[in-house]
Design a protein around this motif. Structure first.
Motif: not given
Lengths: 506, 506
Positions: A28, A74-75, A90, A94, A96-97, A99-103
């Motif tokens: 996101p 990774a985080v 993390f 988390a 602030s979104g 680069n996490f989560p990341k597919n």
């Protein structure tokens, strides 16, 4: 009738259109912390293939070369790490979104490939993430699926947290070793994809009952310092044989890796003068150390733009965006490297160039070079976050002028346009900026090779599906009509000769 | 009006429709060596996404549950290996196109997902191929992309050639160790996907500026015998949380692994009586060793069918196919395991049950059990290759009768239909056989849950997106509303309790 003003404004000597990509990642928040809170922003849908099909089709509408996918495994854990220097938290990533989560970007490519015709895909993959044998199969598969529209941004992982996850909770190897290993990883990758199948190895001879000709396939029996891989490659040769090699390293070894292997080189600096220096340095290395024609290396940098129909509208739009900037998200991103930079302990208006934390002080001084005369505080950083790389705000004409000026000063070959508010920002680029750049001859009005490979689009030449002759990988390719014996003799000589190009020895 | 004959013929007590998949792989030859030479066959196009979209849409037309993708990472090298027992040659696999070349199935899924609504994807992935942290991200990504239509066929690699490629030219670990490692790999996989994010961890709270709630995310800090993985998982929870777990092991440890983890179990035997024995044995293990309700395990086997409008037409069609059977391709496939079975040194009509090569003799005696009274020669093997697993030839009614009989005798829950001549064979199944099975209530006329996940289709229940309560992974899931402290306490107890289920200890 007078020549349109736009034409007259052109001041770059560049004659070819720029190479342009969207810059994104399967997350996101890539480069714009907080914008997911903007009511106009739809990046919450980042995980849906339909989201990316829209991005790809928008890029194709604008005759972009492709989408460049950043990635990290990774985080981003440096910020608020209580002096641990990351990556042992993390929480802020988390919240602030960031680069996490990341597919996994590679999983989306086939959906995008069948939904477009000319868009290429440059994907960041770390040499840490998979064994080269497994990775070569995945990449060749993607090159088949896309009809040769693949690029690989070769990275060696820089996040300590990636090391933790993938190497049994150990630390990442030091940078020198990472680059030496990456250099060997590329060698295995090339040999699997270029030296194990002859171009015409797949004969599909129904009469003789021969699907592939075993005399045109060989084991590579790679026996290196870090990898031992017998081969042969299990996939048949793909349209480009190897993806367009993208590289972004900035350290001495990183520059060498780019100078040796890179076809598209990403330069992470903001000022066009520094960009020019880095380009010249890399071209010089490419020529002197690796015998490459410097014009075969194409350079890209990152850019963000905000476009309005008037200057005032553009500024107002940007000010509206600024409201959503998330300070903790920004500091999380800045602390990404885990190198001990944790801005959480300072006040908003503290002059960071004067604090006694070496990491923060060093960062502030370096960051401040881009903003002469300014005092670098946390508040300043958040308010200027989008232009710590290149940011242009204005009408299409104004932004195009700035781009021309930047191109002229830097010698850059193209840009990766990053997104601030999705989809508005990308839509504005395609609908408003690109026509202006096209008028000036800075953006292509048509693809150089309709339905072509990434490499054909980059080099603007039909049939140019493989690396130029002076590229390191070129002589590793087993061409049609060459017997196994002859090829093995040639290859032995080539590999002996190429030992002088080992990154670890340079 | 009399009840149609088809209805009257139904003799299985089974009340639910069968679970049916197409069985394929990203290769020109999966189970039918030589058919690529058949003028009707189009499997040369195996590498194109459009080929697979056609397969997936055909499956959806027939209300199939999904496509089951086999995979292997390296060459089938036993045949003509000069007594080396494989895998030190690729020549015959290359010539016959036998699972060589082979692309990565995971890369095709997003194209298939956006081209279908109800088709699920069971993919074979080896625990040898990637680190579990990296793999968990790829699988979660695919589950996001497909809206929960993923299954994972867990394999531990059996090809010595895969060991050579991925483990620095070393041998594969012995089977016992491979299963112990696979069991731990699954544990890491479960904990990453189930224990690191609470179901409601992604809050997307624009007001508070919280994308994900750090109190609902935790590191797993997995510290095992083979893997140390801190976590947390970098992807947000996907629709199924974990894919449908598919398993196919036949050795004692393999059966245990299936009994512990499997939701769909693939049974590789031909005779329905042996299939029944294996099903009963696995169900017994599942109940006694792992406390599972045996009805929660669904069993599948492989089937090939040839359908005609008359019996004679079907037989003629099959005889036509037989002409294209490629003996060397068949022997390459039979020699796949690399366990020393190399039939190249024997004559076509030699009675293999009497030769003094232990591997060949053992194979012939075992193979011969399926064909009582027959002398097992190489010629016989090639002519009966398609029915060394289950092969039914005839009209739709005849084949449906045989399927009913097989279901009744074996207790099987469904079939993976493999392909002989593509696309004719699959088209015939969908157009001719499926309507007959539907009439008899053996195939579904509509999906159990339109637009549902794989697990909802398998268990035929809307909302059944996760494993049943008695599955090993069930208590590892961090559910909404449970505090981190409470969950960690629970999890500690669960993991302590679950130690008795370690495959290596059983």
């Amino acid at each position: 009738m007078a020549e349109p003003e736009a034409k007259r404004l052109k001041k770059t000597k560049r004659t070819e259109p720029l190479i342009i990509n969207f810059f994104e990642a399967l997350t996101p928040v890539l480069h714009a912390p907080g914008q997911w809170r903007n009511p106009k922003d739809t990046s919450r849908d980042y995980y849906k293939p339909e989201f990316w099909i829209k991005v790809a089709q928008l890029a194709e509408k604008g005759k972009f070369h492709g989408i460049f996918f950043g990635d990290s495994l990774a985080v981003y854990g440096g910020y608020k790490s209580q002096g641990l220097g990351g990556p042992f938290n993390f929480e802020e990533a988390a919240k602030s979104g960031n680069n996490f989560p990341k597919n996994d970007p590679t999983a989306y490519i086939s959906a995008l490939a069948i939904s477009t015709r000319n868009i290429s895909f440059g994907i960041t993959c770390s040499t840490l993430s998979e064994h080269p044998y497994h990775f070569a199969r995945r990449y060749a598969t993607l090159d088949h699926i896309t009809g040769g529209r693949m690029g690989w941004n070769v990275v060696t992982s820089f996040l300590p947290s990636a090391g933790r996850q993938l190497t049994d909770n150990n630390e990442l190897p030091q940078k020198e070793l990472r680059y030496a290993k990456a250099d060997e990883y590329l060698q295995v990758f090339y040999e699997l994809l270029l030296s194990s199948w002859r171009d015409d190895g797949l004969v599909y001879d129904k009469e003789a009952g021969v699907f592939s000709d075993p005399d045109a396939i060989r084991e590579i029996n790679f026996d290196g310092n870090y990898y031992k891989v017998p081969g042969p490659q299990i996939t048949e040769p793909s349209p480009q044989r190897i993806p367009v090699i993208i590289q972004a390293g900035a350290s001495p070894k990183g520059l060498l890796l780019g100078a040796k292997h890179g076809e598209l080189i990403y330069v992470g600096a903001r000022s066009p003068e520094i960009v020019r220096e880095k380009i010249e340095e890399t071209k010089k290395l490419a020529k002197e150390k690796f015998g490459r024609d410097p014009s075969h290396l194409k350079f890209l940098t990152r850019i963000a733009v905000v476009i309005g129909t008037t200057h005032e509208e553009a500024v107002a739009k940007y000010e509206q965006m600024l409201k959503y900037n998330d300070p903790d998200g920004v500091f999380t991103q800045i602390g990404v490297g885990g190198g001990g930079l944790d801005l959480s302990k300072f006040g908003k208006d503290e002059d960071l160039s004067k604090v006694d934390d070496p990491a923060a002080k060093g960062f502030a001084i370096n960051y401040g070079k881009q903003f002469p005369g300014e005092i670098i505080t946390k508040r300043f950083i958040v308010d200027h976050y989008h232009n710590h790389n290149t940011l242009f705000i204005g009408t299409a004409q104004e932004v195009a002028d700035k781009i021309e000026d930047y191109v002229e000063k830097s010698g850059i070959d193209g840009f990766n346009f990053t997104n601030i508010v999705f989809p508005e920002n990308f839509e504005n680029i395609v609908d408003i900026l690109i026509p202006e750049l096209q008028e000036r001859g800075l953006a292509q009005k048509e693809y150089a090779v309709d339905g072509g490979t990434y490499r054909e689009q980059v080099y603007r030449q039909k049939g140019h599906t493989f690396v130029p002759e002076d590229h390191y990988a070129y002589p590793l390719r087993w061409k049609s009509g060459v017997s196994k014996e002859k090829f093995e003799k040639q290859l032995g000589e080539v590999k002996e000769e190429q030992k002088k190009y080992l990154i670890s020895e340079l």
